[in-house]
Motif scaffolding. Structure first.
Motif, PDB file in Angstrom:
ATOM      1  N   VAL A 191      17.813  13.538 -39.106  1.00 58.55           N
ATOM      2  CA  VAL A 191      17.504  11.783 -40.072  1.00 58.55           C
ATOM      3  C   VAL A 191      17.964  10.927 -39.173  1.00 58.55           C
ATOM      4  O   VAL A 191      17.295  10.007 -40.033  1.00 58.55           O
ATOM      5  N   ALA A 192      17.884  11.009 -38.369  1.00 61.19           N
ATOM      6  CA  ALA A 192      17.477   9.501 -37.305  1.00 61.19           C
ATOM      7  C   ALA A 192      16.043  10.048 -37.513  1.00 61.19           C
ATOM      8  O   ALA A 192      15.055   9.324 -37.075  1.00 61.19           O
ATOM      9  N   LEU A 193      14.864  10.939 -36.680  1.00 61.03           N
ATOM     10  CA  LEU A 193      14.414  11.029 -36.719  1.00 61.03           C
ATOM     11  C   LEU A 193      12.514  10.990 -37.786  1.00 61.03           C
ATOM     12  O   LEU A 193      12.233  10.625 -37.450  1.00 61.03           O
ATOM     13  N   LEU A 194      13.749  10.863 -38.744  1.00 57.21           N
ATOM     14  CA  LEU A 194      12.894  10.665 -39.690  1.00 57.21           C
ATOM     15  C   LEU A 194      13.181   9.568 -40.994  1.00 57.21           C
ATOM     16  O   LEU A 194      12.046   8.662 -40.461  1.00 57.21           O
ATOM     17  N   PHE A 195      14.709   8.743 -40.250  1.00 51.50           N
ATOM     18  CA  PHE A 195      14.241   7.591 -41.312  1.00 51.50           C
ATOM     19  C   PHE A 195      14.821   6.180 -39.134  1.00 51.50           C
ATOM     20  O   PHE A 195      15.188   4.986 -40.518  1.00 51.50           O
ATOM     21  N   SER A 196      14.554   6.334 -38.429  1.00 50.37           N
ATOM     22  CA  SER A 196      14.744   5.752 -37.313  1.00 50.37           C
ATOM     23  C   SER A 196      14.220   4.455 -37.956  1.00 50.37           C
ATOM     24  O   SER A 196      12.945   4.985 -37.771  1.00 50.37           O
ATOM     25  N   PRO A 197      14.932   3.178 -37.530  1.00 51.08           N
ATOM     26  CA  PRO A 197      13.921   1.655 -38.002  1.00 51.08           C
ATOM     27  C   PRO A 197      12.809   1.997 -36.948  1.00 51.08           C
ATOM     28  O   PRO A 197      10.706   0.901 -37.742  1.00 51.08           O
ATOM     29  N   SER A 198      12.530   2.175 -36.000  1.00 51.98           N
ATOM     30  CA  SER A 198      11.089   1.850 -34.151  1.00 51.98           C
ATOM     31  C   SER A 198      10.790   3.320 -34.741  1.00 51.98           C
ATOM     32  O   SER A 198       9.723   2.727 -34.343  1.00 51.98           O
ATOM     33  N   GLN A 199      11.606   4.739 -34.899  1.00 50.11           N
ATOM     34  CA  GLN A 199      10.706   5.816 -34.517  1.00 50.11           C
ATOM     35  C   GLN A 199      10.907   6.376 -35.281  1.00 50.11           C
ATOM     36  O   GLN A 199       9.955   7.834 -35.186  1.00 50.11           O
ATOM     37  N   GLY A 200      11.349   6.459 -36.686  1.00 52.36           N
ATOM     38  CA  GLY A 200      11.009   7.298 -37.584  1.00 52.36           C
ATOM     39  C   GLY A 200      10.301   7.704 -38.211  1.00 52.36           C
ATOM     40  O   GLY A 200       9.215   6.905 -38.395  1.00 52.36           O
ATOM     41  N   ILE A 201       9.777   8.937 -38.403  1.00 50.68           N
ATOM     42  CA  ILE A 201       8.851   9.809 -38.788  1.00 50.68           C
ATOM     43  C   ILE A 201       8.410   8.612 -40.312  1.00 50.68           C
ATOM     44  O   ILE A 201       7.495   8.123 -40.495  1.00 50.68           O
ATOM     45  N   LEU A 202       9.605   8.466 -41.175  1.00 58.15           N
ATOM     46  CA  LEU A 202       9.137   7.527 -42.263  1.00 58.15           C
ATOM     47  C   LEU A 202       9.305   6.301 -42.578  1.00 58.15           C
ATOM     48  O   LEU A 202       8.423   5.670 -43.778  1.00 58.15           O
ATOM     49  N   THR A 203       9.823   5.958 -41.598  1.00 54.66           N
ATOM     50  CA  THR A 203       9.691   4.281 -41.457  1.00 54.66           C
ATOM     51  C   THR A 203       8.942   3.727 -40.176  1.00 54.66           C
ATOM     52  O   THR A 203       9.215   2.396 -40.458  1.00 54.66           O
ATOM     53  N   ARG A 204       8.705   4.212 -39.299  1.00 56.11           N
ATOM     54  CA  ARG A 204       8.409   3.450 -38.533  1.00 56.11           C
ATOM     55  C   ARG A 204       7.345   2.788 -39.063  1.00 56.11           C
ATOM     56  O   ARG A 204       5.863   3.073 -39.477  1.00 56.11           O
ATOM     57  N   PRO A 205       6.775   1.477 -37.967  1.00 53.28           N
ATOM     58  CA  PRO A 205       5.900   0.325 -38.379  1.00 53.28           C
ATOM     59  C   PRO A 205       5.091   0.861 -38.879  1.00 53.28           C
ATOM     60  O   PRO A 205       4.120   0.587 -39.577  1.00 53.28           O
TER      61      PRO A 205
END
Length: 291
Positions: free
Chosen positions: A259-273
Motif C-alpha cells: 500500500v505504501a509502495l503504491l500510494f506514498s505521497p512522495s515515493q508512491g508508484i501511483l502518487t509521486r510527483p
C-alpha cells in the motif's frame, strides 16, 4: 469457570504485551539494517542461530544463550572471510547461511536431539509464555537503551562507516553492538514468527516507514506503529481463519508495504510527483484529441 476466564485473560495480556514489544524492537533494529542495505544479514543471522539452539539443547543449557553465541559467531566468520579474501560480503553471507542451516540438520541427526525444529522455524505467538514475555522485555530494554545512548554514533556509522573511522569512533565496537542487537532481536522474535519469517518482521515495518518519512528516528517511530498494528491484526486474523499466526502477521506487514509502495505521497508508484505530472499531461492530450 472463573479460573478459566482469568487464564484466558492472562493469555491475551501476555500475547498483546509481547506483540507490542516485538513491534517496537524489530522496527528500531530493522531501520539500521535498511540504512546499511544489509537486509540479507538479518535473514542469515536468523538461520545461523539454529546450530546454537541444537548444541545448547544437547548440553542442557539455556538454548537462547547458544543461539546468541551461534548468531554472533556467524557474523564474525563473514567478517573474517571478507577481510582475508576478495569475496564480496553478499557471497560470504550466502555461503554461511547455507552452511549453518546444513550444520543444524546434521547436528540434530548426530546428537539424536528431540529439539522441535519446526517450532523455531515457523513460531507460534499463541504459545508465548510468561518467561518469553520477560525475556522479550529484557532484550527490548537493553537494545532500546543501547540505541538511545549511542544514537548519534550509530547514525554516523550506518550512513558513513569510513567517516566514522576517520574521526576516531570505535567502529568495530559499534559493529559488534549492532550485530548483538540484531541477534537478540531475532532471538526475541523466534517464538512469535520463527526464524524463517523473522526477517519480514525486522524489515517490513521499517521499509514501509522509509517510504513515508525521511528521518531515521521518524522511520523508527512509524515502523514501530506499523509493527504493532501488523502483529495485532495478524494475530486476530489467524485466530478467526484458523491459520498460522506467524505467516499471517508477515502477510499483513507485506500488504501494508505494498500500500505504501503504491500510494506514498512522495515515493508512491501511483502518487509521486513525476507520475502526477505525467498523468496530467496524458489527460491534457486526451482532452485535445476530444475537441
Amino acid at each position: 469457570m472463573e479460573h478459566d476466564r482469568r487464564r484466558s485473560l492472562r493469555g491475551k495480556l501476555i500475547r498483546r504485551t509481547n506483540r507490542v514489544m516485538l513491534g517496537i524492537l524489530c522496527s528500531v533494529v530493522g531501520s539500521y539494517l535498511i540504512v546499511q542495505r544489509m537486509g540479507l544479514l538479518g535473514d542469515m543471522i536468523a538461520h545461523a542461530v539454529l546450530p546454537g539452539l541444537a548444541i545448547a539443547f544437547y548440553l542442557g543449557i539455556d538454548i537462547f544463550i547458544g543461539a546468541f553465541i551461534s548468531g554472533t559467531f556467524s557474523t564474525l566468520i563473514i567478517g573474517w572471510i571478507q577481510s582475508q579474501s576478495r569475496v564480496k560480503v553478499d557471497v560470504a553471507m550466502a555461503l554461511v547461511f547455507s552452511g549453518f542451516l546444513a550444520l543444524v540438520i546434521m547436528l540434530i541427526t548426530l546428537l539424536k536431539s528431540k529439539l522441535d525444529l519446526h517450532h523455531f522455524l515457523f513460531g507460534d505467538i499463541l504459545g508465548v509464555t510468561v518467561d518469553d514475555v520477560w525475556r522479550t522485555l529484557g532484550i527490548s530494554i537493553f537494545v532500546l537503551i543501547f540505541v538511545k545512548v549511542f544514537y548519534k554514533e550509530l547514525l554516523f556509522y550506518t550512513f558513513n562507516p569510513l567517516g566514522a573511522q576517520a574521526i576516531g569512533l570505535p567502529v568495530n565496537l559499534i559493529h559488534v553492538g549492532l550485530i548483538s542487537a540484531i541477534t537478540l532481536t531475532i532471538i526475541a522474535s523466534m517464538q512469535a514468527v520463527g526464524v524463517v519469517l523473522v526477517v519480514s518482521l525486522l524489515i517490513g515495518p521499517s521499509i514501509t516507514g522509509y517510504l513515508l518519512v525521511k528521518e531515521l528516528h521518524q522511520m523508527m517511530g512509524l515502523g514501530a506503529i506499523i509493527g504493532v498494528i501488523s502483529s495485532g491484526s495478524g494475530m486476530y486474523i489467524s485466530y478467526y481463519l484458523n491459520v498460522p499466526s506467524g505467516a499471517t502477521i508477515v502477510l499483513v506487514v507485506t500488504g501494508l508495504f505494498l500500500v505504501a509502495l503504491l500510494f506514498s505521497p512522495s515515493q508512491g508508484i501511483l502518487t509521486r510527483p513525476s507520475m502526477s505530472s505525467r498523468r496530467s499531461k496524458i489527460l491534457q492530450q486526451l482532452k485535445q484529441l476530444g475537441r
